[in-house]
Design a protein around this motif. Structure first.
Motif, PDB file in Angstrom:
ATOM      1  N   LEU A  69      -0.325  22.794  10.123  1.00 61.48           N
ATOM      2  CA  LEU A  69      -0.337  21.908  11.035  1.00 61.48           C
ATOM      3  C   LEU A  69      -1.739  21.142  10.851  1.00 61.48           C
ATOM      4  CD1 LEU A  69       0.758  20.341  13.653  1.00 61.48           C
ATOM      5  CD2 LEU A  69      -0.371  22.228  15.167  1.00 61.48           C
ATOM      6  N   GLU A  70      -2.827  22.042  10.719  1.00 58.94           N
ATOM      7  CA  GLU A  70      -4.235  21.298  10.561  1.00 58.94           C
ATOM      8  C   GLU A  70      -4.137  20.463   9.317  1.00 58.94           C
ATOM      9  OE1 GLU A  70      -8.485  23.259  10.267  1.00 58.94           O
ATOM     10  OE2 GLU A  70      -7.180  23.928   8.580  1.00 58.94           O
ATOM     11  N   GLN A  71      -3.253  21.038   8.243  1.00 52.53           N
ATOM     12  CA  GLN A  71      -3.299  20.118   7.042  1.00 52.53           C
ATOM     13  C   GLN A  71      -2.679  18.877   6.966  1.00 52.53           C
ATOM     14  OE1 GLN A  71      -1.911  23.179   4.296  1.00 52.53           O
ATOM     15  NE2 GLN A  71      -3.826  24.042   3.935  1.00 52.53           N
ATOM     16  N   ILE A  72      -1.564  19.009   7.884  1.00 53.67           N
ATOM     17  CA  ILE A  72      -0.837  17.815   7.949  1.00 53.67           C
ATOM     18  C   ILE A  72      -1.800  16.763   8.811  1.00 53.67           C
ATOM     19  CG2 ILE A  72       1.265  16.722   9.216  1.00 53.67           C
ATOM     20  CD1 ILE A  72       2.835  19.609   8.459  1.00 53.67           C
ATOM     21  N   CYS A  73      -2.297  17.209   9.783  1.00 51.94           N
ATOM     22  CA  CYS A  73      -2.653  16.319  10.879  1.00 51.94           C
ATOM     23  C   CYS A  73      -4.050  15.474   9.916  1.00 51.94           C
ATOM     24  CB  CYS A  73      -3.588  17.149  11.916  1.00 51.94           C
ATOM     25  SG  CYS A  73      -2.218  17.554  13.174  1.00 51.94           S
ATOM     26  N   PHE A  74      -4.844  16.381   9.427  1.00 49.98           N
ATOM     27  CA  PHE A  74      -6.011  15.701   8.798  1.00 49.98           C
ATOM     28  C   PHE A  74      -5.546  14.782   7.459  1.00 49.98           C
ATOM     29  CE2 PHE A  74      -8.321  18.754  11.379  1.00 49.98           C
ATOM     30  CZ  PHE A  74      -9.438  17.758  11.633  1.00 49.98           C
ATOM     31  N   ILE A  75      -4.741  15.081   6.747  1.00 48.06           N
ATOM     32  CA  ILE A  75      -4.184  14.188   5.779  1.00 48.06           C
ATOM     33  C   ILE A  75      -3.418  12.926   6.287  1.00 48.06           C
ATOM     34  CG2 ILE A  75      -2.474  13.949   3.877  1.00 48.06           C
ATOM     35  CD1 ILE A  75      -2.625  16.984   3.252  1.00 48.06           C
ATOM     36  N   PHE A  76      -2.792  13.536   7.479  1.00 47.79           N
ATOM     37  CA  PHE A  76      -2.220  12.081   8.200  1.00 47.79           C
ATOM     38  C   PHE A  76      -3.248  11.321   8.684  1.00 47.79           C
ATOM     39  CE2 PHE A  76      -0.572   9.984  12.006  1.00 47.79           C
ATOM     40  CZ  PHE A  76       0.463   9.222  11.489  1.00 47.79           C
ATOM     41  N   LEU A  77      -4.409  11.801   9.111  1.00 46.38           N
ATOM     42  CA  LEU A  77      -5.502  10.944   9.735  1.00 46.38           C
ATOM     43  C   LEU A  77      -6.131  10.326   8.642  1.00 46.38           C
ATOM     44  CD1 LEU A  77      -7.104  10.389  12.253  1.00 46.38           C
ATOM     45  CD2 LEU A  77      -8.457  12.290  11.717  1.00 46.38           C
ATOM     46  N   GLY A  78      -6.340  10.629   7.371  1.00 43.33           N
ATOM     47  CA  GLY A  78      -6.928  10.056   6.292  1.00 43.33           C
ATOM     48  C   GLY A  78      -5.951   8.794   6.070  1.00 43.33           C
ATOM     49  N   GLY A  79      -4.710   8.975   6.006  1.00 42.29           N
ATOM     50  CA  GLY A  79      -3.737   7.777   5.427  1.00 42.29           C
ATOM     51  C   GLY A  79      -3.669   6.645   6.539  1.00 42.29           C
ATOM     52  N   ILE A  80      -3.555   7.138   7.944  1.00 40.91           N
ATOM     53  CA  ILE A  80      -3.345   6.406   8.928  1.00 40.91           C
ATOM     54  C   ILE A  80      -4.873   5.474   9.100  1.00 40.91           C
ATOM     55  CG2 ILE A  80      -4.096   7.707  10.888  1.00 40.91           C
ATOM     56  CD1 ILE A  80      -1.119   5.634  10.641  1.00 40.91           C
ATOM     57  N   THR A  81      -5.876   5.916   8.664  1.00 41.55           N
ATOM     58  CA  THR A  81      -6.943   5.158   8.874  1.00 41.55           C
ATOM     59  C   THR A  81      -6.757   3.870   8.072  1.00 41.55           C
ATOM     60  OG1 THR A  81      -8.459   7.198   9.186  1.00 41.55           O
ATOM     61  CG2 THR A  81      -9.442   5.253   8.222  1.00 41.55           C
ATOM     62  N   VAL A  82      -6.456   4.219   6.548  1.00 40.31           N
ATOM     63  CA  VAL A  82      -6.289   2.999   5.886  1.00 40.31           C
ATOM     64  C   VAL A  82      -5.123   2.121   6.313  1.00 40.31           C
ATOM     65  CG1 VAL A  82      -5.570   2.046   3.408  1.00 40.31           C
ATOM     66  CG2 VAL A  82      -6.999   4.465   3.841  1.00 40.31           C
ATOM     67  N   CYS A  83      -3.889   2.580   6.756  1.00 40.75           N
ATOM     68  CA  CYS A  83      -2.853   1.851   7.105  1.00 40.75           C
ATOM     69  C   CYS A  83      -3.434   1.070   8.396  1.00 40.75           C
ATOM     70  CB  CYS A  83      -1.897   2.717   7.686  1.00 40.75           C
ATOM     71  SG  CYS A  83      -0.820   3.549   6.270  1.00 40.75           S
ATOM     72  N   SER A  84      -4.106   1.583   9.195  1.00 42.64           N
ATOM     73  CA  SER A  84      -4.567   0.826  10.476  1.00 42.64           C
ATOM     74  C   SER A  84      -5.586  -0.253  10.122  1.00 42.64           C
ATOM     75  CB  SER A  84      -5.476   1.748  11.253  1.00 42.64           C
ATOM     76  OG  SER A  84      -4.755   2.803  11.889  1.00 42.64           O
ATOM     77  N   GLY A  85      -6.355  -0.227   9.107  1.00 36.62           N
ATOM     78  CA  GLY A  85      -7.285  -1.115   8.358  1.00 36.62           C
ATOM     79  C   GLY A  85      -6.229  -2.451   8.066  1.00 36.62           C
ATOM     80  N   VAL A  86      -5.290  -2.064   7.163  1.00 33.38           N
ATOM     81  CA  VAL A  86      -4.404  -2.948   6.482  1.00 33.38           C
ATOM     82  C   VAL A  86      -3.466  -3.815   7.564  1.00 33.38           C
ATOM     83  CG1 VAL A  86      -2.470  -3.480   5.173  1.00 33.38           C
ATOM     84  CG2 VAL A  86      -4.263  -1.867   4.469  1.00 33.38           C
ATOM     85  N   LEU A  87      -3.097  -3.034   8.747  1.00 33.25           N
ATOM     86  CA  LEU A  87      -2.304  -3.518   9.560  1.00 33.25           C
ATOM     87  C   LEU A  87      -3.250  -4.600  10.342  1.00 33.25           C
ATOM     88  CD1 LEU A  87      -0.045  -0.665  10.813  1.00 33.25           C
ATOM     89  CD2 LEU A  87       0.781  -2.726   9.406  1.00 33.25           C
ATOM     90  N   THR A  88      -4.227  -4.177  10.743  1.00 30.13           N
ATOM     91  CA  THR A  88      -5.387  -5.107  11.440  1.00 30.13           C
ATOM     92  C   THR A  88      -5.493  -6.373  10.825  1.00 30.13           C
ATOM     93  OG1 THR A  88      -6.222  -3.030  12.687  1.00 30.13           O
ATOM     94  CG2 THR A  88      -7.556  -5.094  12.626  1.00 30.13           C
ATOM     95  N   TYR A  89      -5.591  -6.200   9.612  1.00 28.40           N
ATOM     96  CA  TYR A  89      -5.949  -7.462   8.792  1.00 28.40           C
ATOM     97  C   TYR A  89      -4.604  -8.365   8.710  1.00 28.40           C
ATOM     98  CZ  TYR A  89      -6.424 -10.524   4.895  1.00 28.40           C
ATOM     99  OH  TYR A  89      -6.612 -11.620   3.976  1.00 28.40           O
ATOM    100  N   GLY A  90      -3.642  -7.691   8.733  1.00 26.89           N
ATOM    101  CA  GLY A  90      -2.297  -8.532   8.755  1.00 26.89           C
ATOM    102  C   GLY A  90      -2.033  -9.118  10.157  1.00 26.89           C
ATOM    103  N   PHE A  91      -2.261  -8.595  11.222  1.00 32.71           N
ATOM    104  CA  PHE A  91      -2.052  -9.208  12.427  1.00 32.71           C
ATOM    105  C   PHE A  91      -3.154 -10.091  12.559  1.00 32.71           C
ATOM    106  CE2 PHE A  91       0.052  -5.070  13.966  1.00 32.71           C
ATOM    107  CZ  PHE A  91       1.063  -5.673  14.297  1.00 32.71           C
ATOM    108  N   ILE A  92      -4.443  -9.946  12.342  1.00 28.91           N
ATOM    109  CA  ILE A  92      -5.250 -11.379  12.415  1.00 28.91           C
ATOM    110  C   ILE A  92      -5.156 -12.413  11.503  1.00 28.91           C
ATOM    111  CG2 ILE A  92      -7.863 -11.682  11.852  1.00 28.91           C
ATOM    112  CD1 ILE A  92      -8.541  -8.664  12.656  1.00 28.91           C
ATOM    113  N   THR A  93      -4.568 -12.040  10.324  1.00 28.80           N
ATOM    114  CA  THR A  93      -4.293 -13.384   9.625  1.00 28.80           C
ATOM    115  C   THR A  93      -2.959 -13.911   9.695  1.00 28.80           C
ATOM    116  OG1 THR A  93      -3.630 -11.715   7.483  1.00 28.80           O
ATOM    117  CG2 THR A  93      -6.086 -12.408   7.746  1.00 28.80           C
ATOM    118  N   GLU A  94      -2.025 -13.159  10.443  1.00 28.82           N
ATOM    119  CA  GLU A  94      -0.695 -13.438  10.787  1.00 28.82           C
ATOM    120  C   GLU A  94       0.065 -13.374   9.429  1.00 28.82           C
ATOM    121  OE1 GLU A  94      -0.646 -17.347  12.811  1.00 28.82           O
ATOM    122  OE2 GLU A  94      -1.478 -16.331  14.362  1.00 28.82           O
TER     123      GLU A  94
END
Length: 251
Positions: free
Chosen positions: A210-235
């Motif tokens: 569970l610890e491994q899943i959570c922290f690997i997922f946290l790293g991946g979602i950090t990048v995804c959040s940045g990309v999605l934010t850019y996509g929303f801002i620029t439409e």
């Protein structure tokens, strides 16, 4: 006598690494001594970098199926070049290949306990695989440092069974970056995560899993959040999803 031999092997290792490193970087079309034109893919990537510099929005005003992070790497090269696009891209390539080299050798040393054998392997791989660079500035080239970082951590976990939460986070972070450079290159992360799943399930070590899943997922979602934010801002999110994933899959 042993110390003398070790010193000789170290010198040979450093020479092999330097030759390999220089050979690859001087084979790139963007290097300052080259007068070769950029290949088709490279030219398209540079066009995206210039477009971003000029205020254009990727996917909305420029069409391509590669990931957004690749185009921002190109933009960084264009910015560093300050009018000399090839030089700026080459500087980025030098930095990225430096990271690849360091983590390849760290992984080799972790496995063999010395630097001589990894240096030979590095020289052979660079020599045989030189043509695969195809003049450089390709998505695979910019993916290499993130693959080498993740692979080093994967091997370290397998060999030592030790890791930190930051290590797991970085594994997820590099996987996320690779996904938004070129999504079909994440096989390494899939295989390793399956390995962790099977290993921990077999010994019923669910808290560790569970610890491994959570922290690997946290790293991946950090990048995804940045990309999605850019996509929303620029439409540009809808076009980004279509061009990067749907168009690529042929759907």
């Amino acid at each position: 006598m042993v110390k003398k031999n070790n010193k000789v092997l170290l010198i040979i290792s450093l020479i092999l690494i330097l030759i390999s490193f220089s050979m690859v970087l001087l084979s790139l079309r963007t290097n300052p001594f080259s007068n070769r034109l950029n290949a088709h893919d490279s030219s398209m990537f540079i066009y995206f970098g210039r477009g971003i510099k000029d205020g254009m929005i990727p996917y909305n005003e420029m069409f391509d199926h590669k990931g957004i992070i690749l185009f921002f790497v190109q933009y960084l090269g264009i910015f560093l070049g300050n009018g000399n696009d090839n030089l700026g891209i080459w500087i980025i390539e030098v930095l990225f290949f430096s990271v690849t080299t360091i983590f390849f050798l760290k992984m080799g040393k972790l496995i063999t306990k010395d630097i001589f054998i990894p240096s030979i392997a590095f020289f052979v791989i660079c020599t045989i695989g030189l043509h695969t660079f195809e003049g450089g500035n390709l998505s695979e080239e910019f993916a290499l440092p993130f693959i080498s970082i993740a692979l080093y951590f994967f091997v370290k976990i397998i060999l030592t069974n030790r890791y930190s939460r930051m290590t797991l986070f970085l594994i997820g972070l590099t996987g996320g970056i690779i996904f938004f450079i070129r999504s079909n290159m994440i096989a390494l992360w899939i295989v390793f995560c399956l390995f962790l799943l099977i290993k921990n399930t077999m010994v019923k070590n669910y808290p560790i899993l569970l610890e491994q899943i959570c922290f690997i997922f946290l790293g991946g979602i950090t990048v995804c959040s940045g990309v999605l934010t850019y996509g929303f801002i620029t439409e540009s999110l809808n076009e980004m999803i279509y061009q990067t994933f749907i168009f690529t899959s042929g759907a």
